[in-house]
Structure formats: C-alpha cells, structure tokens
Design an enzyme around this catalytic site. Structure first.
Site, PDB file in Angstrom:
ATOM      1  N   MET A   1       0.831  -1.203   0.000  1.00  0.00           N
ATOM      2  CA  MET A   1       0.000   0.000   0.000  1.00  0.00           C
ATOM      3  C   MET A   1       0.867   1.255   0.000  1.00  0.00           C
ATOM      4  O   MET A   1       1.852   1.347   0.738  1.00  0.00           O
ATOM      5  CB  MET A   1      -0.915   0.018   1.221  1.00  0.00           C
ATOM      6  CG  MET A   1      -1.995  -1.058   1.193  1.00  0.00           C
ATOM      7  SD  MET A   1      -3.117  -0.910  -0.218  1.00  0.00           S
ATOM      8  CE  MET A   1      -3.972   0.599   0.193  1.00  0.00           C
TER       9      MET A   1
ATOM     10  N   GLN B   1      -4.246  -6.974  -7.211  1.00  0.00           N
ATOM     11  CA  GLN B   1      -4.686  -7.517  -5.933  1.00  0.00           C
ATOM     12  C   GLN B   1      -5.978  -6.840  -5.486  1.00  0.00           C
ATOM     13  O   GLN B   1      -6.061  -5.613  -5.418  1.00  0.00           O
ATOM     14  CB  GLN B   1      -3.640  -7.348  -4.827  1.00  0.00           C
ATOM     15  CG  GLN B   1      -4.085  -8.102  -3.561  1.00  0.00           C
ATOM     16  CD  GLN B   1      -3.160  -7.950  -2.388  1.00  0.00           C
ATOM     17  OE1 GLN B   1      -3.005  -6.849  -1.860  1.00  0.00           O
ATOM     18  NE2 GLN B   1      -2.551  -9.051  -1.966  1.00  0.00           N
TER      19      GLN B   1
ATOM     20  N   CYS C   1      -3.591  -8.800   4.747  1.00  0.00           N
ATOM     21  CA  CYS C   1      -3.351  -7.447   5.256  1.00  0.00           C
ATOM     22  C   CYS C   1      -4.037  -7.255   6.606  1.00  0.00           C
ATOM     23  O   CYS C   1      -5.239  -7.522   6.741  1.00  0.00           O
ATOM     24  CB  CYS C   1      -3.873  -6.407   4.267  1.00  0.00           C
ATOM     25  SG  CYS C   1      -3.635  -4.705   4.819  1.00  0.00           S
TER      26      CYS C   1
ATOM     27  N   HIS D   1       2.692 -15.371   3.300  1.00  0.00           N
ATOM     28  CA  HIS D   1       3.558 -14.565   4.155  1.00  0.00           C
ATOM     29  C   HIS D   1       3.812 -15.382   5.412  1.00  0.00           C
ATOM     30  O   HIS D   1       2.870 -15.709   6.144  1.00  0.00           O
ATOM     31  CB  HIS D   1       2.875 -13.242   4.485  1.00  0.00           C
ATOM     32  CG  HIS D   1       3.755 -12.273   5.226  1.00  0.00           C
ATOM     33  ND1 HIS D   1       3.583 -10.921   5.155  1.00  0.00           N
ATOM     34  CD2 HIS D   1       4.813 -12.460   6.051  1.00  0.00           C
ATOM     35  CE1 HIS D   1       4.489 -10.310   5.911  1.00  0.00           C
ATOM     36  NE2 HIS D   1       5.249 -11.240   6.470  1.00  0.00           N
TER      37      HIS D   1
ATOM     38  N   ASN E   1       6.797 -15.563   1.144  1.00  0.00           N
ATOM     39  CA  ASN E   1       6.973 -14.117   1.282  1.00  0.00           C
ATOM     40  C   ASN E   1       7.287 -13.822   2.748  1.00  0.00           C
ATOM     41  O   ASN E   1       6.890 -14.553   3.635  1.00  0.00           O
ATOM     42  CB  ASN E   1       5.667 -13.417   0.841  1.00  0.00           C
ATOM     43  CG  ASN E   1       5.617 -11.948   1.188  1.00  0.00           C
ATOM     44  OD1 ASN E   1       4.668 -11.484   1.810  1.00  0.00           O
ATOM     45  ND2 ASN E   1       6.613 -11.188   0.796  1.00  0.00           N
ATOM     46  N   GLY E   2       8.051 -12.747   2.978  1.00  0.00           N
ATOM     47  CA  GLY E   2       8.313 -12.300   4.337  1.00  0.00           C
ATOM     48  C   GLY E   2       9.787 -12.260   4.687  1.00  0.00           C
ATOM     49  O   GLY E   2      10.426 -13.293   4.784  1.00  0.00           O
ATOM     50  N   GLY E   3      10.322 -11.046   4.851  1.00  0.00           N
ATOM     51  CA  GLY E   3      11.679 -10.874   5.372  1.00  0.00           C
ATOM     52  C   GLY E   3      12.802 -11.285   4.446  1.00  0.00           C
ATOM     53  O   GLY E   3      13.941 -11.436   4.892  1.00  0.00           O
TER      54      GLY E   3
ATOM     55  N   GLY F   1       9.353  -8.223  -0.728  1.00  0.00           N
ATOM     56  CA  GLY F   1       8.550  -7.067  -0.362  1.00  0.00           C
ATOM     57  C   GLY F   1       9.356  -5.804  -0.199  1.00  0.00           C
ATOM     58  O   GLY F   1       9.873  -5.242  -1.174  1.00  0.00           O
ATOM     59  N   ARG F   2       9.524  -5.359   1.042  1.00  0.00           N
ATOM     60  CA  ARG F   2      10.120  -4.043   1.308  1.00  0.00           C
ATOM     61  C   ARG F   2      11.515  -3.884   0.722  1.00  0.00           C
ATOM     62  O   ARG F   2      11.895  -2.794   0.304  1.00  0.00           O
ATOM     63  CB  ARG F   2      10.153  -3.788   2.818  1.00  0.00           C
ATOM     64  CG  ARG F   2       8.798  -3.382   3.389  1.00  0.00           C
ATOM     65  CD  ARG F   2       8.789  -3.420   4.893  1.00  0.00           C
ATOM     66  NE  ARG F   2       8.825  -4.789   5.388  1.00  0.00           N
ATOM     67  CZ  ARG F   2       9.118  -5.135   6.628  1.00  0.00           C
ATOM     68  NH1 ARG F   2       9.407  -4.201   7.515  1.00  0.00           N
ATOM     69  NH2 ARG F   2       9.115  -6.400   6.997  1.00  0.00           N
TER      70      ARG F   2
END
EC number: 1.3.1.91
Length: 331
Positions: free
Chosen positions: A13, A64, A94, A165, A205-207, A227-228
């Site tokens: 987002m 999405q 989310c 995730h 997904n994740g980290g 992701g980030r």
C-alpha cells in the site's frame, strides 16, 4: 498465457503504484509485479480508470483485490477483465484497521469457507487466473493445522496458487507496521505446506532481503515474493532475469534506469496536477549503498515538489552520483 511467478514483488500500500511498477520494470523484465490492494468498493463505486489503469510495459502484472463479498469480487473481476491483467489476487493477509473494519484481508484467515466462496465467484468471472495471498495464521490459531485447513478448503474451490507470508497476523495488539516485523518468521511451515500439497503452486513471502536467500527458498517452494527490500533497494532485481529466468540480456545500469525514466516522467507531467515527485519518490533507493546515494536522495526529496519542477531536477540529482563502469549487481 501462463504466469511465471518464480520471482515477484509484493503488493504494498502507497508503494507499488503504477509509477513504481514502471520504474521496477526498467530493472527486471521478468519479475511479476503486483498492484497495491484495490478494494472492490473502489472499483465498483469509484474511479475505475484511476484504480486500474497501467502502462503496457508493466506486464507481467497482477491486480490484488480486497473484499469479502463473492458478488462484489466477481463484479470487480468482470470490470478488471477490460484491463487484461495477468492475474487477479485475493488479499487474505493485510492486517490494517481499515481492512479489519471491512472484514477482509487477514480476517479472512479465520473464515476459509467464505474465502472459498469468494475464490469460486472470482474464478467464474475472471479471464485471468485467480490466486490468494495469505498469512500462516491469525491470533491464537494453532499454527500448521489451521494453515493446512485454510489451504485445503480454498484449493477445493479452484485456487491453485497460494502466496504465503510466513508470519502470523495479530489483529489485536499489533499495528500494521508491527505485524510486518514482530511475529516470528516460520518459513518451515510454508515448506511443509508445499510438501503436503505438491500439486499446488506455493510461493513464500516475508523478510527476504537477498537473491542468495531467494535461491535457498526455491529449493523448497515454487516462487519467492520480495517485499520491502525490493522497494528500498530496488536494484536488487537487476540480476533476477539472469539468475532465475535464464535471460542473458545485460540489465540497465542504475544511470541508464534513470535515463529510461525521463520520457516517462515527461509524459506524466502532461497530466492534470502531476508532479515529478509522484514518480521520483519511488526512485530514492536506486543508488542504495553506492557513492552519492545520500546526495541523490536529498536532492530529489528537496526539489521534486517545488513548483514547476521538471525532469531537469532528475538530471541534476543524477549528476551528483558518479557513474561507475563496474556497477555491482545486488546479490
């Protein structure tokens, strides 16, 4: 067309808007890109063009959706058919307050039968394949049994791809930011899911911060969603095409990526109320860990929103960063 989900960038987002996706596409030709989550209400009752339009260069691209009403999700898919997305994804992960108030997102982990009804309706209405992005669980759910039950129920409704995730979402007591960092990562549960459902496509997904980590995960699952890290250090994607898709076309250098964005920014500036900051805010991390990165970020941040600013600001910022012939690809 079959969607290759080996490597993808997560829907985020306020981050993965159309400008960010176009920018990331200059770095990797094959990585699957996701939109920000778009609610069914925004599509059915809001500005469709504003929420769904994108540049053809962004393909492969997935939309999405956020929602929990099968009829609304089916209607949103029918509308999205006119935009020819490569995939439609249902958000079941989310944890934000807005999502909880609407009883969708991570809340849906507690109601797999509702998710199954949603997925069935979406598949019936969508021209593109339908996938689900979820957590390993919520709140006090027992870890693996609940995840397995959720996956089995939704798979029986026709979903063949799950992006998991590898953290729980705590809907009570943790903020959305904390939910991305505090609950421990349990990659082994996602690996186990793939072992128990070998016929399904399971992505993790994740980290995940490096392509070396990505390779290790791919020994256990079908795909990796970053992701980030892909936002804050986007040039990590520069070696994706060679390492994971067998594409030997040399990636653009960081400087070439900026030059490739100039015509796009110029076109954007012809739109009403457009500023270069709408685009350049996504480019701040391009020179992460390179000489001149700080000057690049500061110059763009201080000048992108000044009245009348044009692409000369981008060129002036770029001049502050030395161009190296041996620009290292992120590992």
């Amino acid at each position: 067309m079959t969607v290759n989900r080996r490597i993808s960038v997560a829907p985020m987002m306020d981050w993965t808007d159309r400008h960010d996706r176009y920018f990331l596409r200059q770095i990797s030709r094959h990585t699957l890109l996701y939109t920000e989550m778009v609610t069914t209400g925004a599509i059915i009752h809001g500005g469709v063009e504003r929420h769904l339009r994108y540049n053809d260069a962004e393909h492969p691209i997935a939309l999405q959706l956020g929602g929990s009403d099968p009829d609304d999700l089916a209607r949103a898919c029918e509308i999205a058919n006119g935009y020819a997305y490569d995939e439609i994804n249902l958000n079941c992960g989310c944890p934000s307050d807005r999502v909880q108030n609407g009883a969708f997102g991570a809340c849906l982990m507690g109601t797999p039968d509702i998710v199954a009804d949603c997925v069935k309706a979406m598949i019936g209405a969508s021209d593109a394949p339908v996938t689900v992005k979820n957590r390993i669980g919520i709140d006090d759910q027992e870890d693996y049994p609940s995840l397995k039950r959720f996956t089995e129920t939704v798979a029986n409704a026709g979903c063949k791809t799950f992006i998991v995730h590898a953290r729980k979402a705590w809907l009570n007591g943790l903020s959305p930011k904390e939910n991305r960092e505090v609950p421990p990562l349990k990659y082994e549960l996602v690996y186990r899911l793939k072992q128990d459902f070998p016929e399904l496509e399971i992505l993790i997904n994740g980290g995940i911060k490096t392509l070396d980590e990505t390779e290790q995960h791919l020994e256990h699952v079908d795909g990796v969603m970053i992701g980030r890290e892909a936002y804050q250090n986007p040039y990590i994607l520069a070696d994706v095409d060679r390492r994971f898709y067998g594409d030997d076309v040399k990636p653009l250098t960081r400087h070439q990526v900026v030059e490739a964005m100039i015509p796009y920014i110029e076109q954007h500036l012809t739109e009403e109320n457009a500023t270069i900051g709408h685009v350049t805010r996504h480019m701040l991390g391009l020179f992460q860990q390179m000489r001149g990165a700080k000057q690049w970020r500061r110059y763009l941040s201080e000048n992108a929103h000044r009245k009348g600013a044009g692409t000369e600001v981008v060129r002036e910022a770029l001049a502050l960063v030395p161009e190296l012939d041996d620009e290292a690809l992120s590992a």
